[in-house]
Structure formats: structure tokens, C-alpha cells
Design an enzyme around this catalytic site. Structure first.
Site, PDB file in Angstrom:
ATOM      1  N   LYS A 187       0.830  -1.100  -0.220  1.00 56.98           N
ATOM      2  CA  LYS A 187       0.029   0.111  -0.061  1.00 56.98           C
ATOM      3  C   LYS A 187       0.708   1.136  -0.047  1.00 56.98           C
ATOM      4  CE  LYS A 187      -2.940   2.793   2.821  1.00 56.98           C
ATOM      5  NZ  LYS A 187      -3.395   3.285   4.028  1.00 56.98           N
TER       6      LYS A 187
ATOM      7  N   GLY B 191      -7.864   9.363  10.214  1.00 56.13           N
ATOM      8  CA  GLY B 191      -7.859   9.606  11.543  1.00 56.13           C
ATOM      9  C   GLY B 191      -9.141  10.318  11.939  1.00 56.13           C
TER      10      GLY B 191
ATOM     11  N   ALA C 234      -9.491   5.737   4.694  1.00 56.95           N
ATOM     12  CA  ALA C 234      -9.526   6.699   5.722  1.00 56.95           C
ATOM     13  C   ALA C 234     -10.614   7.509   5.838  1.00 56.95           C
ATOM     14  CB  ALA C 234      -8.278   7.548   5.068  1.00 56.95           C
ATOM     15  N   GLY C 235     -10.741   7.931   6.984  1.00 58.00           N
ATOM     16  CA  GLY C 235     -12.119   8.796   7.401  1.00 58.00           C
ATOM     17  C   GLY C 235     -13.402   8.123   7.795  1.00 58.00           C
TER      18      GLY C 235
ATOM     19  N   ASN D  36      -8.278   2.035  10.264  1.00 59.25           N
ATOM     20  CA  ASN D  36      -7.632   1.817  11.508  1.00 59.25           C
ATOM     21  C   ASN D  36      -8.233   2.336  12.771  1.00 59.25           C
ATOM     22  OD1 ASN D  36      -3.883   1.825  12.145  1.00 59.25           O
ATOM     23  ND2 ASN D  36      -5.665   1.122  13.355  1.00 59.25           N
ATOM     24  N   THR D  37      -8.085   3.921  12.656  1.00 57.71           N
ATOM     25  CA  THR D  37      -8.458   4.621  13.727  1.00 57.71           C
ATOM     26  C   THR D  37      -9.941   4.316  14.401  1.00 57.71           C
ATOM     27  OG1 THR D  37      -7.034   6.283  12.950  1.00 57.71           O
ATOM     28  CG2 THR D  37      -8.544   6.957  15.034  1.00 57.71           C
TER      29      THR D  37
END
Length: 340
Positions: free
Chosen positions: A183, A244, A270-271, A292-293
Site C-alpha cells: 500500500k 483518523g 481513511a475517514g 484503523n482509527t
């Protein structure tokens, strides 16, 4: 003995005339019509007939009956099982069952990371490349908790701001584990963590020429996304919102355009903040979602990981099911025919 003469009587049932031999009870009438008394309700001359009195209540000529049962709004038959509707997705010749990719950062410890990963059902995990602690070579490492034989490691270039740094990082990752599927992300600044698309294009070109299979984090720009695909990237990963942030999908129109223009998998990266965000991404037609977050910083990461698993599956199934047409006015869900 005088034989009882059977007489025909007319009974109105649900507005239609029916003829029966007299005498006849409600139960006899249901038997002649072929109905199971346990599955219907009967109204006799505007009075409900208790089920226990079906053998007692006798019908007379001219009686009016309503016989009702429960129905649903559907009128079709599912021709395929749910399991056969989604057989997973493919990237760079590899097939994966789960459409959820999870990161391995920000967790309390490696034990929590492993538990959340198990709950997510993910096949792929992103892993950052960092220097070892030279002063403590026995320090626990990710591979001690997440078996690379069970999960596909996806080395990433998190924290890289130059194409040269990203390429160098992934070459080290390939040497460490032999992975070609990677990635790529090249960031523009530390405040927004938006991708630097000029540097990303340079890095992608270098990596593809070096034999890497590049899944690339990018802006939600359809033009840039197409250029990355033309370079040879195996998957396009537009951001839903800043890394994040947990803001969810901010530009669904552009993401849909990217999906429509792409011949390679498209995954929102993301987001995502909660399960509904993941479902929305999948309903747009994305091949998957990376996060992830949203899991690691949840109050209960393991529970959130499981919620994300269900959301991705539900969103994909909703996409395959095909959203209903939006309408300006009401449209009754129950059939009009058969109203009392």
C-alpha cells in the site's frame, strides 16, 4: 326414517358468492375450502368468531363472512442463496473473502490488536515499517501476535512525505517478508495528511516498474485516480475523509465516479468513523474499506471491529440487492388486493 333433504345455501365470503350444502358450521366450511383454521381469522356477519367456536357457529343462507390471514409485501422468490451472492473480491490475482482491511496501529497493545483483528474477520492487515529497537532485540514484534501465514500483510508507507522515502520503505518491506502487494501513500503535510498526488504518481511509477503490486492511497479526484490506474496500480484507494478524522464519506459523488471509471478494485481508505460509514462506502459500490482509527480508538475496539465486519457485509449485500428508486410520494408496502 325420513331422509333429511340437503339444501344449497349462498354465503358471501370476502365479497364473493359461494354455495354450500346445509347444514354447515364454520369449521365445515373451512374444511371444504381447504383452509387450516390455525392460520386464519373469521368474521361472521361483522362479528369475530373465536377459534374455539368454529364447530358451534352454524351458517345460514345469506350470511356474510370475511376470512383473513397474514401476508407480506413481497411477491418474488430468491433464486440464489445469500452465500452465493458475494464470493469475495480479487486484487492482483489474489482472492479474498473479507472486504474489510484493518490497520494495526494505535491499539493498547498487541494482544488487543490480535483480538480486534479476529473479530473483524479481515484477511488483510496493513503494517507500517519502522526501525527495530537496537537496545532491546527481544522486544515483542507484531509477527509474534499476528501470523503472516494466516493473514496477508500489506506493508504501507505511512509517514512518508517523499516518493523516494516511500520507495525505499517498500523495498525494505519486500526484503523483510517477500511481499510484492503493498500500500502506497505519500503525504502532503502533517496537519491534513492529505496525499501529495504529484509525489504519489512518481512513487507509483517507480514501484510498478520495480515489480510491486501497488494499492494506492489517493485523493478523491477521478482524474488522478485514472492516472494511477494507467500507471499500473492494482487498486485505487481514495480517502473518504482525512486520515483518523472519523468524519465519514465526504464526497460520495466523486467516489462513485471513480468506481464507474475504474477497471481495478476501488476501496475507501481513511475517514471512516463508525459502522454506518463503512456501509455507505460499500453501498456506493466500493470493493472494500480500509480502516484503523475507527476501530483502534473506539471505546471497545473488539466490539467495533465486529460491527465493522457486519457493516461491510450489509453494505455490500445492499449494493448487490439494488437500492429502491427514490420517490416523491408514498407507495404502500402491503398489496392493495384483498383488503377487508
Amino acid at each position: 326414517m325420513k331422509r333429511e333433504v340437503e339444501e344449497k345455501m349462498q354465503v358471501q365470503i370476502n365479497g364473493e358468492a359461494h354455495y354450500f350444502n346445509s347444514p354447515l358450521t364454520v369449521n365445515g366450511m373451512l374444511h371444504e375450502l381447504g383452509f387450516d383454521p390455525r392460520k386464519i381469522a373469521v368474521e361472521h356477519n361483522l362479528e369475530i368468531v373465536p377459534r374455539g367456536k368454529y364447530e358451534i357457529v352454524k351458517l345460514k343462507d345469506g350470511d356474510q363472512l370475511e376470512i383473513v390471514h397474514f401476508i407480506g409485501g413481497g411477491n418474488g422468490v430468491i433464486s440464489e442463496t445469500i452465500e452465493n451472492l458475494d464470493k469475495g473480491w480479487e486484487v492482483a490475482g489474489r482472492r479474498f473473502k473479507s472486504r474489510l482491511i484493518v490497520g494495526t496501529g494505535k491499539y493498547r497493545d498487541f494482544d488487543q490488536t490480535a483480538l480486534a483483528l479476529e473479530a473483524s474477520g479481515a484477511d488483510i492487515v496493513t503494517v507500517a515499517v519502522r526501525r527495530v529497537n537496537v537496545s532491546n532485540p527481544s522486544e515483542p514484534m507484531l509477527m509474534d501476535f499476528i501470523d503472516p501465514k494466516k493473514y496477508t500483510y500489506l506493508p504501507n508507507t505511512a509517514g512518508c512525505y517523499k516518493a523516494t522515502d516511500a520507495v525505499r520503505t517498500l523495498r525494505l518491506a519486500r526484503e523483510a517478508g517477500g511481499w510484492n502487494l503493498v500500500k502506497l501513500e505519500v503525504l502532503g503535510d502533517k496537519k491534513t495528511l492529505y496525499p501529495d498526488m504529484a509525489e504519489t504518481l512518481v512513487a507509483a511509477d517507480l514501484l510498478v516498474k520495480d515489480g510491486f503490486e501497488v494499492m494506492v492511497y489517493c485523493s478523491d479526484d477521478p482524474i488522478m485516480s485514472k492516472q494511477l490506474e494507467d500507471i499500473g496500480c492494482v487498486a485505487i484507494m481514495p480517502l473518504g475523509a482525512p486520515i483518523g478524522s472519523g468524519l465519514g464519506i465526504q464526497n460520495s459523488i466523486n467516489i462513485r465516479i471513480i468506481i464507474e471509471n475504474s477497471k481495478v478494485p476501488v476501496l475507501v481508505d481513511a475517514g471512516v468513523g463508525t459502522a454506518s460509514d463503512a456501509a455507505i462506502a460499500m453501498e456506493l459500490g466500493c470493493d472494500g474499506v480500509l480502516m484503523n482509527t475507527a476501530i483502534a480508538e473506539a471505546k471497545n475496539p473488539v466490539a467495533m471491529a465486529y460491527a465493522m465486519k457486519l457493516a461491510v457485509e450489509a453494505g455490500r449485500m445492499a449494493y448487490l440487492g439494488g437500492r429502491m428508486e427514490k420517490k416523491k410520494f408514498a407507495d404502500p408496502s402491503s398489496p392493495i388486493g384483498g383488503l377487508i
